[in-house]
Design a protein around this motif. Structure first.
Motif, mmCIF file in Angstrom:
data_model
loop_
_atom_site.group_PDB
_atom_site.id
_atom_site.type_symbol
_atom_site.label_atom_id
_atom_site.label_comp_id
_atom_site.label_asym_id
_atom_site.label_seq_id
_atom_site.Cartn_x
_atom_site.Cartn_y
_atom_site.Cartn_z
ATOM 1 N N ALA A 205 0.828 -1.211 0.000
ATOM 2 C CA ALA A 205 0.000 0.000 0.000
ATOM 3 C C ALA A 205 0.858 1.255 0.000
ATOM 4 C CB ALA A 205 -0.927 -0.009 1.214
ATOM 5 N N ALA A 206 2.007 1.199 0.652
ATOM 6 C CA ALA A 206 2.888 2.364 0.702
ATOM 7 C C ALA A 206 3.442 2.725 -0.668
ATOM 8 C CB ALA A 206 4.042 2.105 1.673
ATOM 9 N N HIS A 207 3.412 1.777 -1.612
ATOM 10 C CA HIS A 207 3.924 2.029 -2.963
ATOM 11 C C HIS A 207 2.833 2.464 -3.935
ATOM 12 C CE1 HIS A 207 7.283 -0.221 -1.251
ATOM 13 N NE2 HIS A 207 8.022 0.160 -2.257
ATOM 14 N N ASN A 210 3.168 5.838 -5.862
ATOM 15 C CA ASN A 210 4.254 6.012 -6.825
ATOM 16 C C ASN A 210 3.702 6.269 -8.221
ATOM 17 O OD1 ASN A 210 5.987 5.497 -4.753
ATOM 18 N ND2 ASN A 210 6.692 3.509 -5.499
ATOM 19 N N PRO A 211 4.192 7.289 -8.914
ATOM 20 C CA PRO A 211 3.727 7.547 -10.290
ATOM 21 C C PRO A 211 4.022 6.346 -11.189
ATOM 22 C CG PRO A 211 5.009 9.392 -9.441
ATOM 23 C CD PRO A 211 5.196 8.264 -8.470
ATOM 24 N N GLY A 212 3.042 5.947 -11.971
ATOM 25 C CA GLY A 212 3.249 4.852 -12.914
ATOM 26 C C GLY A 212 3.007 3.474 -12.335
ATOM 27 N N GLU A 213 2.664 3.382 -11.034
ATOM 28 C CA GLU A 213 2.408 2.074 -10.432
ATOM 29 C C GLU A 213 1.069 1.540 -10.914
ATOM 30 O OE1 GLU A 213 3.419 -0.756 -9.570
ATOM 31 O OE2 GLU A 213 4.655 0.044 -7.945
ATOM 32 N N GLN A 220 3.267 -7.509 -6.977
ATOM 33 C CA GLN A 220 4.673 -7.876 -6.986
ATOM 34 C C GLN A 220 5.389 -7.321 -5.756
ATOM 35 O OE1 GLN A 220 6.631 -6.813 -10.614
ATOM 36 N NE2 GLN A 220 8.628 -7.573 -9.944
ATOM 37 N N VAL A 221 5.041 -6.110 -5.335
ATOM 38 C CA VAL A 221 5.647 -5.522 -4.139
ATOM 39 C C VAL A 221 5.282 -6.336 -2.897
ATOM 40 C CG1 VAL A 221 5.666 -3.494 -2.632
ATOM 41 C CG2 VAL A 221 5.755 -3.198 -5.108
ATOM 42 N N VAL A 222 4.014 -6.760 -2.808
ATOM 43 C CA VAL A 222 3.587 -7.565 -1.665
ATOM 44 C C VAL A 222 4.334 -8.896 -1.647
ATOM 45 C CG1 VAL A 222 1.636 -8.773 -0.603
ATOM 46 C CG2 VAL A 222 1.323 -6.477 -1.551
ATOM 47 N N GLU A 223 4.475 -9.530 -2.809
ATOM 48 C CA GLU A 223 5.235 -10.786 -2.893
ATOM 49 C C GLU A 223 6.686 -10.564 -2.501
ATOM 50 O OE1 GLU A 223 4.766 -12.328 -6.798
ATOM 51 O OE2 GLU A 223 2.682 -12.949 -6.503
ATOM 52 N N THR A 258 15.113 -0.846 -15.843
ATOM 53 C CA THR A 258 13.659 -0.992 -15.826
ATOM 54 C C THR A 258 13.061 -0.121 -14.730
ATOM 55 O OG1 THR A 258 13.674 -2.832 -14.267
ATOM 56 C CG2 THR A 258 13.905 -3.359 -16.601
ATOM 57 N N PRO A 259 11.818 0.303 -14.872
ATOM 58 C CA PRO A 259 11.175 1.094 -13.825
ATOM 59 C C PRO A 259 11.089 0.304 -12.520
ATOM 60 C CG PRO A 259 9.938 1.271 -15.859
ATOM 61 C CD PRO A 259 10.955 0.188 -16.076
ATOM 62 N N ASP A 260 11.351 0.966 -11.417
ATOM 63 C CA ASP A 260 11.311 0.350 -10.097
ATOM 64 C C ASP A 260 10.062 0.845 -9.378
ATOM 65 O OD1 ASP A 260 11.654 -0.595 -7.576
ATOM 66 O OD2 ASP A 260 13.503 0.481 -7.139
#
Length: 303
Positions: A205-207, A210-213, A220-223, A258-260
Motif C-alpha cells: 500500500a505504501a507504494h 508512486n507515479p506509474g504504479e 509484486q511488491v507484496v510478494e 527498468t522502472p522500479d
C-alpha cells in the motif's frame, strides 16, 4: 546456507515468548494464546510510528518542493537526501523503543555487529542473481530487450556507486521500517506469518502513490515483501534482506534500466536513462510474468 533455527527454543510454556537465539533471530511468535495488546504496547508502537514516519514528513516535503515536481522521474540528487532522512528517523525510532523495552537491537533483527557482514553480501548476490534470472526469462519470452549501453567509463562507475549508496539507504529504511520493530511487535500478537502478511500488505500500500504504479505492480511488491520476511525468518536478522533489497533495486533500476515500482530514474541533466542498458518499449508487459516468477523464485531461497 543452513537454517539457523534452534529446535531447543521451541520448548516453552504456553503463552511465553520464544527467546532470541544466538543468531539474534527475531523469533517472537508466541506459543499458545497470543498475549493481548496492552496500553504500553500500543503507546510504544505509536511512538515508533510517529518518529519513523511522521517526524520526517516536513523535511521530505521541503525537499520535494525544493527540487520541484519530478513526476515519475527521479535522480540521485533527488533521492539520496530523502532516503538519508528516512534512514535517520526510522533508525532513531527503533533505537528509542529498544531503550524503552530494554531490548538489544538484535531482537528486532538488527544486530549491529553484523552490519555489512557476510549475510549482507550473500543477500546482494542473491538479489542481483534473482532479478537477472527473472529478466532472462522475460527476455526469452520476448517481454524484455536491451537496446544499447548508455553509460561507459568513469561515468558508469560514478553513477553505479551513487545509485548503490542510494538504494542501500532505500533498503535500510524499508527493511527497518516494515520488517524490523513493526514486524517484531505484530508477530508477538498474531503469529509470524499472519503478521508478515499484514506488514507486506502495508508495504504494498505504501507504494500505491508512486507515479506509474499499477495493480500487478503492487502484487509484486507484496510478494517481494513476503519473500524478504522469509529471509528474515530463515537467517535470523535483516542484513540478508537489506543486501537482497539493495542489489535487486540497483540491478532493476541502474544495471538493467527498468522502472522500479513505477518510477524511472534518470541522469540529473540529460534525457538518457540512468542505466547501464536501455530497454525497449515493452516494459509495461513485464508485471504479470515478473510477479509470477518472483513468487516461484521464493521457493529457491535456502538461507
Amino acid at each position: 546456507m543452513p537454517d539457523e533455527s534452534d529446535p531447543s527454543l521451541t520448548k516453552e510454556l504456553p503463552g511465553q515468548m520464544t527467546p532470541i537465539d544466538s543468531a539474534n533471530r527475531p523469533n517472537a511468535t508466541p506459543v499458545g494464546q497470543p498475549p493481548a495488546w496492552g496500553r504500553t504496547d500500543r503507546n510504544r508502537l505509536l511512538i515508533w510510528v510517529g518518529i519513523a514516519f511522521l517526524l520526517p514528513a516536513p523535511f521530505l516535503l521541503a525537499l520535494h518542493f525544493g527540487f520541484g515536481q519530478g513526476g515519475s522521474l527521479s535522480t540521485v540528487q533527488r533521492e539520496s537526501p530523502a532516503k538519508a532522512i528516512t534512514v535517520f528517523f526510522v533508525s532513531l525510532a527503533t533505537w528509542i523503543v529498544s531503550r524503552m523495552e530494554k531490548r538489544p537491537l538484535g531482537d528486532y533483527g538488527i544486530p549491529l555487529h553484523q552490519v555489512l557482514g557476510i549475510r549482507f553480501w550473500e543477500g546482494s548476490v542473491w538479489g542481483f542473481a534473482m532479478l537477472s534470472a527473472i529478466l532472462l526469462v522475460l527476455r526469452v519470452s520476448g517481454h524484455f530487450q536491451i537496446d544499447s549501453v548508455s553509460l561507459t567509463g568513469s561515468a558508469a562507475f560514478r553513477y553505479a556507486l551513487a545509485w548503490a549508496a542510494t538504494f542501500l539507504a532505500v533498503a535500510v529504511s524499508e527493511e527497518f521500517g516494515f520488517r524490523g520493530y513493526w514486524l517484531f511487535t505484530f508477530s508477538r500478537r498474531m503469529r509470524f506469518w499472519r503478521a508478515a502478511l499484514v506488514i507486506s500488505a502495508l508495504f504494498g500500500a505504501a507504494h500505491i502513490p508512486n507515479p506509474g504504479e499499477n495493480p500487478l505492480g503492487i502484487v509484486q511488491v507484496v510478494e517481494f515483501g513476503l519473500l524478504l520476511c522469509l529471509t528474515l525468518r530463515r537467517t535470523g536478522n535483516l542484513w540478508f534482506a537489506v543486501g537482497f533489497h539493495t542489489a535487486w533495486d540497483w540491478a532493476e533500476t541502474f544495471f538493467y534500466g527498468t522502472p522500479d515500482s513505477g518510477t524511472s530514474r534518470r541522469r540529473p541533466i540529460t534525457e538518457h536513462p540512468l542505466s547501464m542498458v536501455r530497454i525497449g518499449s515493452r516494459e509495461d508487459r513485464q508485471d504479470r510474468k515478473a510477479a509470477s516468477l518472483q513468487f516461484l523464485s521464493s521457493f529457491s531461497v535456502r538461507c
